[in-house]
Every structure is written in structure tokens, then in C-alpha cells.
Design an enzyme around this catalytic site. Sequence first.
Site, PDB file in Angstrom:
ATOM      1  N   MET A   1       0.845  -1.191   0.000  1.00 40.49           N
ATOM      2  CA  MET A   1       0.000   0.000   0.000  1.00 40.49           C
ATOM      3  C   MET A   1       0.881   1.242   0.000  1.00 40.49           C
ATOM      4  SD  MET A   1      -3.239  -0.800   2.450  1.00 40.49           S
ATOM      5  CE  MET A   1      -2.323  -1.420   3.825  1.00 40.49           C
ATOM      6  N   CYS A  96      -5.085  -0.142  -9.564  1.00 38.17           N
ATOM      7  CA  CYS A  96      -5.130   1.167  -8.899  1.00 38.17           C
ATOM      8  C   CYS A  96      -6.092   2.124  -9.625  1.00 38.17           C
ATOM      9  CB  CYS A  96      -3.736   1.775  -8.839  1.00 38.17           C
ATOM     10  SG  CYS A  96      -3.761   3.379  -8.023  1.00 38.17           S
ATOM     11  N   LYS A 136      -1.854  -7.962  -9.589  1.00 36.49           N
ATOM     12  CA  LYS A 136      -2.898  -7.555  -8.622  1.00 36.49           C
ATOM     13  C   LYS A 136      -3.921  -6.727  -9.390  1.00 36.49           C
ATOM     14  CE  LYS A 136      -4.570  -5.734  -4.581  1.00 36.49           C
ATOM     15  NZ  LYS A 136      -4.442  -4.311  -4.447  1.00 36.49           N
ATOM     16  N   ASN A 200      -8.876 -10.664  -2.000  1.00 36.52           N
ATOM     17  CA  ASN A 200      -8.579  -9.434  -1.255  1.00 36.52           C
ATOM     18  C   ASN A 200      -9.823  -8.550  -1.129  1.00 36.52           C
ATOM     19  OD1 ASN A 200      -7.466  -6.302  -2.256  1.00 36.52           O
ATOM     20  ND2 ASN A 200      -6.906  -7.065  -0.252  1.00 36.52           N
ATOM     21  N   GLY A 201      -9.968  -7.957   0.041  1.00 36.08           N
ATOM     22  CA  GLY A 201     -11.028  -6.974   0.258  1.00 36.08           C
ATOM     23  C   GLY A 201     -11.741  -7.132   1.574  1.00 36.08           C
ATOM     24  N   ASP A 202     -11.534  -6.160   2.470  1.00 35.74           N
ATOM     25  CA  ASP A 202     -12.289  -6.020   3.728  1.00 35.74           C
ATOM     26  C   ASP A 202     -11.960  -7.033   4.822  1.00 35.74           C
ATOM     27  OD1 ASP A 202     -13.577  -3.977   2.464  1.00 35.74           O
ATOM     28  OD2 ASP A 202     -15.466  -5.047   2.149  1.00 35.74           O
ATOM     29  N   GLY A 224      -5.005  -5.733   3.508  1.00 34.26           N
ATOM     30  CA  GLY A 224      -4.459  -4.381   3.364  1.00 34.26           C
ATOM     31  C   GLY A 224      -4.741  -3.539   4.595  1.00 34.26           C
ATOM     32  N   ARG A 225      -5.871  -2.855   4.574  1.00 35.21           N
ATOM     33  CA  ARG A 225      -6.173  -1.893   5.635  1.00 35.21           C
ATOM     34  C   ARG A 225      -6.276  -2.522   7.014  1.00 35.21           C
ATOM     35  NH1 ARG A 225     -11.280   0.357   2.614  1.00 35.21           N
ATOM     36  NH2 ARG A 225     -11.376  -1.904   2.294  1.00 35.21           N
TER      37      ARG A 225
HETATM   38  C1  LIG Z   1      -3.676   3.920   1.487  1.00 35.44           C
HETATM   39  C2  LIG Z   1      -3.784   2.782   0.505  1.00 35.44           C
HETATM   40  C3  LIG Z   1      -2.764   2.548  -0.390  1.00 35.44           C
HETATM   41  C4  LIG Z   1      -2.859   1.490  -1.312  1.00 35.44           C
HETATM   42  N1  LIG Z   1      -1.819   1.265  -2.152  1.00 35.44           N
HETATM   43  C5  LIG Z   1      -1.847   0.182  -2.973  1.00 35.44           C
HETATM   44  C6  LIG Z   1      -0.721  -0.141  -3.785  1.00 35.44           C
HETATM   45  O1  LIG Z   1       0.316   0.554  -3.786  1.00 35.44           O
HETATM   46  N2  LIG Z   1      -0.816  -1.244  -4.560  1.00 35.44           N
HETATM   47  C7  LIG Z   1      -1.940  -2.051  -4.565  1.00 35.44           C
HETATM   48  O2  LIG Z   1      -1.955  -3.069  -5.267  1.00 35.44           O
HETATM   49  N3  LIG Z   1      -3.005  -1.750  -3.832  1.00 35.44           N
HETATM   50  C8  LIG Z   1      -2.984  -0.661  -3.027  1.00 35.44           C
HETATM   51  N4  LIG Z   1      -4.081  -0.384  -2.232  1.00 35.44           N
HETATM   52  C9  LIG Z   1      -5.260  -1.266  -2.290  1.00 35.44           C
HETATM   53  C10 LIG Z   1      -5.135  -2.416  -1.281  1.00 35.44           C
HETATM   54  O3  LIG Z   1      -4.040  -3.233  -1.625  1.00 35.44           O
HETATM   55  C11 LIG Z   1      -6.374  -3.305  -1.262  1.00 35.44           C
HETATM   56  O4  LIG Z   1      -6.588  -3.854  -2.528  1.00 35.44           O
HETATM   57  C12 LIG Z   1      -7.632  -2.571  -0.828  1.00 35.44           C
HETATM   58  O5  LIG Z   1      -7.385  -1.660   0.219  1.00 35.44           O
HETATM   59  C13 LIG Z   1      -8.723  -3.576  -0.373  1.00 35.44           C
HETATM   60  O6  LIG Z   1      -8.220  -4.502   0.567  1.00 35.44           O
HETATM   61  P1  LIG Z   1      -8.329  -4.258   2.176  1.00 35.44           P
HETATM   62  O7  LIG Z   1      -9.801  -4.106   2.477  1.00 35.44           O
HETATM   63  O8  LIG Z   1      -7.721  -5.497   2.797  1.00 35.44           O
HETATM   64  O9  LIG Z   1      -7.578  -3.009   2.480  1.00 35.44           O
HETATM   65  C14 LIG Z   1      -4.006   0.673  -1.340  1.00 35.44           C
HETATM   66  C15 LIG Z   1      -5.042   0.926  -0.429  1.00 35.44           C
HETATM   67  C16 LIG Z   1      -4.950   1.957   0.494  1.00 35.44           C
HETATM   68  C17 LIG Z   1      -6.088   2.187   1.449  1.00 35.44           C
END
Ligand SMILES: Cc1cc2nc3c(=O)[nH]c(=O)nc-3n(C[C@H](O)[C@H](O)[C@H](O)COP(=O)(O)O)c2cc1C
Length: 309
Positions: A1, A96, A136, A200-202, A224-225
Site C-alpha cells: 500500500m 489502482c 494484482k 482481497n477486500g475487507d 491491506g487496511r
Molecule cells: C492507502 C492505501 C494505499 C494502497 N496502495 C496500494 C498499492 O500501492 N498497490 C496495490 O496493489 N493496492 C494498493 N491499495 C489497495 C489495497 O491493496 C487493497 O486492494 C484494498 O485496500 C482492499 O483490501 P483491504 O480491504 O484489505 O484493504 C491501497 C489501499 C490503500 C487504502
Amino acid sequence: MADVTDAAFRRIVAKYGKSTRPEDWRGGPDVLWTEFVACDGLMSVGREHLMHNLSYTEEERPIVAQVFGAHPENFEKTARFIRELGFDGIDINMGCPERNIQKQGAGASLIKTPKLAQEIILATMKGAGDMPVSVKTRIGYNKNELETWLPALLETKPAAITLHARTKKEMSDVPARWEHIARAVEIRNELKSDTLIIGNGDIKTLEEGRQKAKETGCDGIMIGRGIFGNPWLFSDRKEEPTREEKFKVLLEHTYLFEEFFQGTKNFAIMKKHYKAYVEGFPGAKELRIKLMEAENGREVERIILSFTR
Ligand SMILES: Cc1cc2nc3c(=O)[nH]c(=O)nc-3n(C[C@H](O)[C@H](O)[C@H](O)COP(=O)(O)O)c2cc1C
């Protein structure tokens, strides 16, 4: 991220995410990804200004470098470079939604140009040699396009595809739709492909991740988050971290950030982490406000000390 999972935070996650269960000999996340880095930038005279995004420590292995771009020739060269840097894999961002990334034809924009996406994967593989290449992406651009988009990606035989279970249009505004991950696994199986599918997601806890993997049949889960302010997530520990533990890690994280990135990354990046660490105890809001003013690690330490005194 981007601006989150830099080398300092990854090291914290690798350390505090270690399993507390003796039977789990390895523990922690199975793989970590870097922030995304521009292929075009890496292959330009501006390379040195991007190199801090590709720093890593041995504790983070296996570590995969994520890159973005739209020019196959630069992907090939970047893959060669990433391999020389000793990474365990290279991941191509095709998800992205940010405007400035899409304007370049990169990120989620590649879902609209599957032929170019394929060329990019193949060029990356050429440069990567025996280093695994993964992608991704999302389930579609404006609508669910798994039935065409996923087979196009699978045709190039990447090692893994991480699917964020939303379209680009949905950004992160609706709940992730995990039924599409189950369908992705079916498509992969129908096509007799060896590519791993990572959902991936949530996902907010290991338990939830394991449950989703069981339900959908996917090979892995990307979080991620969920790790924001919670580097313990991968450790399987049951008890909540205490306020003191949070402060200790917050400071360790801050000093690592300064050690690695003084002069290259903006200290303001740490503020996102403070918001996440400082939560769930009396006075947290006031402390957060004070921390937003801090400009370096010493100030952060002084603020925390005066709060706990
Ligand atoms: C602040 C932030 C930065 C992110 N940067 C990237 C990134 O550099 N590359 C990427 O593949 N996804 C990036 N994402 C997306 C996350 O990898 C992920 O796909 C998305 O947040 C959903 O998953 P989560 O609910 O587990 O966070 C980013 C998300 C956030 C919130």
C-alpha cells in the site's frame, strides 16, 4: 500500500505478526509486498529518488516488489533490475483507480486494454527469469468482467493473481463481493491453470480470512487496511494489545521510519499510523490531536511520555 507498507512498517508487521502458537513454527504473513513503484521512473534518470521504495530487510522475506506502468519494454528492464535487487517476486499493479496512474494507461486502466496487459506480463516474465511474476487487479472496470478479464490474464500463466473483489468503479465504496472470488477459482479450475488465486477486500482478522479462503476455495488472502495500527494481526494472539504495547510499537515504528527514510520520505506519512495506533482508550482523541503536530520521533516520544506520566 502506497505510503503505508514501507520497509519500516513491514519490519514491524514481520516482527509483531509472528505467531504466538508454538505449533505454528513460522507464523506471520506468508508474503509481503512493497508499495507500488513506477517502472518508467525506475528506468529513468530519476531512479535514485524512487529507490527508498524498494528498500527491504531480510526479516520481511518473502518480499515481492510491486510496480506499475504501461510500457512493456520498461517492465522487462524493471523485472531484471528487481531480480538483481534480490526480491522474491515481482507483482504488476492492474487495479489502482487513482487518476494520475490511470492517465498513464497503468493500474486499473489496463483492465480496458487486455492485449497490452498480456504484453506487459510477458515482457515482465522475460526480464524476471526464474523469479515469479504476479498480478494484482480487480474484477472489472465499470462492471464485473471476470469471465473475459481473468482468462486473458491466465493465458499468460502468471504465478498468482490477487483479486480485489470490487470493480474500479466501486473504488472501496461498497463491501467486497467475495462470491466473485469463488467464481474466479472456478474459472481458473475450468481452464486447468496453475495460477494461484489470492482474494482481497475487507478482511480484518485471520479468522475471517481463513473462513473466506474455505468458502471460496482461493489459495490465499491478502490483507491491506486491516493491518493499520494492528501489526499483531498475523500473530493469532487472542488478547487485545494494551495501551502500553501500542505506544511501544508506535515509537519503535517511528524511529525505524526515521532511520530508514530521513531525507527521503515525509514524516507526515507516520500520522496515518498514529491515527490507527492511538485508539480505544480514554484520552486517545486528545493524544491523536497532539501527535498530529509532531515533526519527528523525539517530539512523538515526548508527547507519549507526558501522556503516560
Ligand atoms: C492507502 C492505501 C494505499 C494502497 N496502495 C496500494 C498499492 O500501492 N498497490 C496495490 O496493489 N493496492 C494498493 N491499495 C489497495 C489495497 O491493496 C487493497 O486492494 C484494498 O485496500 C482492499 O483490501 P483491504 O480491504 O484489505 O484493504 C491501497 C489501499 C490503500 C487504502
